[in-house]
Design a protein around this motif. Structure first.
Motif, PDB file in Angstrom:
ATOM      1  N   PHE A 160     -45.087 -12.713  23.250  1.00  0.00           N
ATOM      2  CA  PHE A 160     -44.436 -13.717  23.985  1.00  0.00           C
ATOM      3  C   PHE A 160     -43.813 -13.119  25.449  1.00  0.00           C
ATOM      4  O   PHE A 160     -43.380 -12.319  25.651  1.00  0.00           O
ATOM      5  CB  PHE A 160     -43.240 -14.121  23.136  1.00  0.00           C
ATOM      6  CG  PHE A 160     -42.680 -15.265  23.531  1.00  0.00           C
ATOM      7  CD1 PHE A 160     -43.289 -16.422  24.076  1.00  0.00           C
ATOM      8  CD2 PHE A 160     -41.240 -15.494  23.482  1.00  0.00           C
ATOM      9  CE1 PHE A 160     -42.523 -17.689  24.443  1.00  0.00           C
ATOM     10  CE2 PHE A 160     -40.664 -16.523  23.805  1.00  0.00           C
ATOM     11  CZ  PHE A 160     -41.022 -17.703  24.438  1.00  0.00           C
ATOM     12  N   GLN A 161     -44.585 -13.895  26.336  1.00  0.00           N
ATOM     13  CA  GLN A 161     -44.034 -13.447  27.904  1.00  0.00           C
ATOM     14  C   GLN A 161     -43.093 -14.316  28.144  1.00  0.00           C
ATOM     15  O   GLN A 161     -43.156 -15.388  28.363  1.00  0.00           O
ATOM     16  CB  GLN A 161     -45.281 -13.694  28.607  1.00  0.00           C
ATOM     17  CG  GLN A 161     -46.470 -12.715  28.428  1.00  0.00           C
ATOM     18  CD  GLN A 161     -47.892 -13.095  29.195  1.00  0.00           C
ATOM     19  OE1 GLN A 161     -48.197 -14.368  29.314  1.00  0.00           O
ATOM     20  NE2 GLN A 161     -48.409 -11.970  29.574  1.00  0.00           N
ATOM     21  N   TRP A 162     -41.958 -13.612  28.464  1.00  0.00           N
ATOM     22  CA  TRP A 162     -40.295 -14.325  28.659  1.00  0.00           C
ATOM     23  C   TRP A 162     -40.121 -13.906  30.335  1.00  0.00           C
ATOM     24  O   TRP A 162     -39.821 -12.719  30.388  1.00  0.00           O
ATOM     25  CB  TRP A 162     -39.508 -13.884  27.649  1.00  0.00           C
ATOM     26  CG  TRP A 162     -38.135 -14.623  27.723  1.00  0.00           C
ATOM     27  CD1 TRP A 162     -37.139 -14.020  28.314  1.00  0.00           C
ATOM     28  CD2 TRP A 162     -37.806 -15.987  27.528  1.00  0.00           C
ATOM     29  NE1 TRP A 162     -36.114 -15.133  28.335  1.00  0.00           N
ATOM     30  CE2 TRP A 162     -36.434 -16.212  27.943  1.00  0.00           C
ATOM     31  CE3 TRP A 162     -38.586 -16.835  26.972  1.00  0.00           C
ATOM     32  CZ2 TRP A 162     -35.661 -17.275  27.451  1.00  0.00           C
ATOM     33  CZ3 TRP A 162     -37.748 -18.212  26.574  1.00  0.00           C
ATOM     34  CH2 TRP A 162     -36.498 -18.451  26.911  1.00  0.00           C
ATOM     35  N   GLY A 163     -39.948 -15.047  30.907  1.00  0.00           N
ATOM     36  CA  GLY A 163     -39.695 -14.581  32.257  1.00  0.00           C
ATOM     37  C   GLY A 163     -38.175 -15.037  32.606  1.00  0.00           C
ATOM     38  O   GLY A 163     -37.145 -15.102  32.078  1.00  0.00           O
ATOM     39  N   GLY A 164     -38.068 -16.008  33.835  1.00  0.00           N
ATOM     40  CA  GLY A 164     -37.132 -16.625  34.417  1.00  0.00           C
ATOM     41  C   GLY A 164     -37.205 -17.926  34.987  1.00  0.00           C
ATOM     42  O   GLY A 164     -38.193 -18.534  34.527  1.00  0.00           O
ATOM     43  N   LEU A 165     -36.293 -18.407  35.827  1.00  0.00           N
ATOM     44  CA  LEU A 165     -36.557 -19.646  36.214  1.00  0.00           C
ATOM     45  C   LEU A 165     -37.514 -19.745  37.286  1.00  0.00           C
ATOM     46  O   LEU A 165     -37.858 -21.152  37.628  1.00  0.00           O
ATOM     47  CB  LEU A 165     -34.815 -20.217  36.484  1.00  0.00           C
ATOM     48  CG  LEU A 165     -33.830 -20.351  35.356  1.00  0.00           C
ATOM     49  CD1 LEU A 165     -32.669 -20.742  35.988  1.00  0.00           C
ATOM     50  CD2 LEU A 165     -34.562 -21.184  34.335  1.00  0.00           C
ATOM     51  N   ARG A 166     -37.812 -18.704  37.805  1.00  0.00           N
ATOM     52  CA  ARG A 166     -39.070 -18.759  38.739  1.00  0.00           C
ATOM     53  C   ARG A 166     -40.307 -18.179  38.398  1.00  0.00           C
ATOM     54  O   ARG A 166     -40.133 -17.143  37.590  1.00  0.00           O
ATOM     55  CB  ARG A 166     -38.461 -18.187  40.037  1.00  0.00           C
ATOM     56  CG  ARG A 166     -37.221 -18.828  40.854  1.00  0.00           C
ATOM     57  CD  ARG A 166     -36.820 -17.754  41.869  1.00  0.00           C
ATOM     58  NE  ARG A 166     -36.498 -16.320  41.465  1.00  0.00           N
ATOM     59  CZ  ARG A 166     -36.190 -15.609  42.146  1.00  0.00           C
ATOM     60  NH1 ARG A 166     -35.973 -15.535  43.415  1.00  0.00           N
ATOM     61  NH2 ARG A 166     -35.768 -14.287  41.680  1.00  0.00           N
ATOM     62  N   ARG A 167     -41.221 -18.608  38.627  1.00  0.00           N
ATOM     63  CA  ARG A 167     -42.650 -18.224  38.212  1.00  0.00           C
ATOM     64  C   ARG A 167     -42.875 -16.679  38.648  1.00  0.00           C
ATOM     65  O   ARG A 167     -43.357 -15.939  37.831  1.00  0.00           O
ATOM     66  CB  ARG A 167     -43.854 -18.837  38.550  1.00  0.00           C
ATOM     67  CG  ARG A 167     -45.222 -18.570  38.242  1.00  0.00           C
ATOM     68  CD  ARG A 167     -46.338 -19.376  38.538  1.00  0.00           C
ATOM     69  NE  ARG A 167     -46.292 -20.962  38.159  1.00  0.00           N
ATOM     70  CZ  ARG A 167     -46.880 -21.158  37.215  1.00  0.00           C
ATOM     71  NH1 ARG A 167     -47.327 -20.308  36.263  1.00  0.00           N
ATOM     72  NH2 ARG A 167     -46.611 -22.584  36.853  1.00  0.00           N
TER      73      ARG A 167
END
Length: 219
Positions: A160-167
């Motif tokens: 699962f790739q979990w980032g932030g609110l920006r791509r």
């Protein structure tokens, strides 16, 4: 159905479930759905006989590598006209199969464990991943509600790739295993996320694939 059978299909989050906070508003419940996996996978196959899995086209003209079907009041669709929820399966012309009551209860209980009381899912997207299939980074913005998302994994492991609110925000790689449940909402509701390509393998419950169910409130 006996009361014992009903309880087996309707697990409550317990102290035995290992909880991992991924972010503010995002909780991973390790193995939480493992006890009901066989029954839920059987239901997935029943639903797929009514609304078959299909690979959808993207608005840009590509083809998703993940096969999908849905159940509930509305289902998610993608084609040249864009992304949207519809009340009838475009492939069969019939309403989507009803969401099993035990599935709905599992999603409600998982959301409650993450602090989201009152979650009432009306749609469940069912993704089928074969080896090599992936889900690109995206935000879940097609729902009209900002209610949380509850995601359940069965079968082959995934990253699962979990980032932030920006791509462009850094990505964390979080292993998701059979029976894991992830809930995200609040300040994390629109975090960019995705699934890395699934590695080949075989699982005792699902065979050579992974199933992912995401419960949502669309209205």
């Amino acid at each position: 159905m006996t009361r014992q059978r009903e309880l087996a299909l309707d697990p409550q989050p317990s102290m035995a479930t290992r909880r991992e906070w991924l972010d503010d508003g995002a909780l991973l419940l390790r193995g939480h759905a493992g006890a009901v996996a066989v029954d839920m996978v059987t239901e997935i196959k029943r639903i797929a006989r009514l609304s078959p899995f299909r690979r959808m086209a993207t608005p840009g003209g590509g083809m998703m590598s993940v096969a999908m079907t849905c159940c509930g009041a509305r289902g998610w669709c993608s084609d040249g006209q864009g992304y949207r929820y519809v009340a009838a399966d475009p492939q069969t012309g019939q309403p989507w199969p009803p969401m099993p009551a035990t599935w709905r209860q599992l999603a409600i209980h998982a959301a409650r464990a993450a602090g989201y009381d009152g979650f009432e899912p009306d749609s469940c997207l069912i993704n089928g991943y074969r080896p090599g299939a992936r889900m690109g980074l995206h935000q879940d913005r097609d729902e009209r509600s900002d209610a949380p998302v509850v995601s359940v994994s069965f079968g082959l492991p995934a990253i699962f790739q979990w980032g932030g609110l920006r791509r462009t925000d850094p990505l964390r790689r979080i292993p998701l295993l059979h029976g894991d449940v992830v809930v995200w909402g609040g300040v994390s509701r629109y975090v960019f996320h995705g699934i890395a390509p699934i590695r080949a393998g075989t699982h005792a419950v699902t065979g050579p694939c992974r199933y992912n169910l995401t419960f949502r409130r669309t209205l």
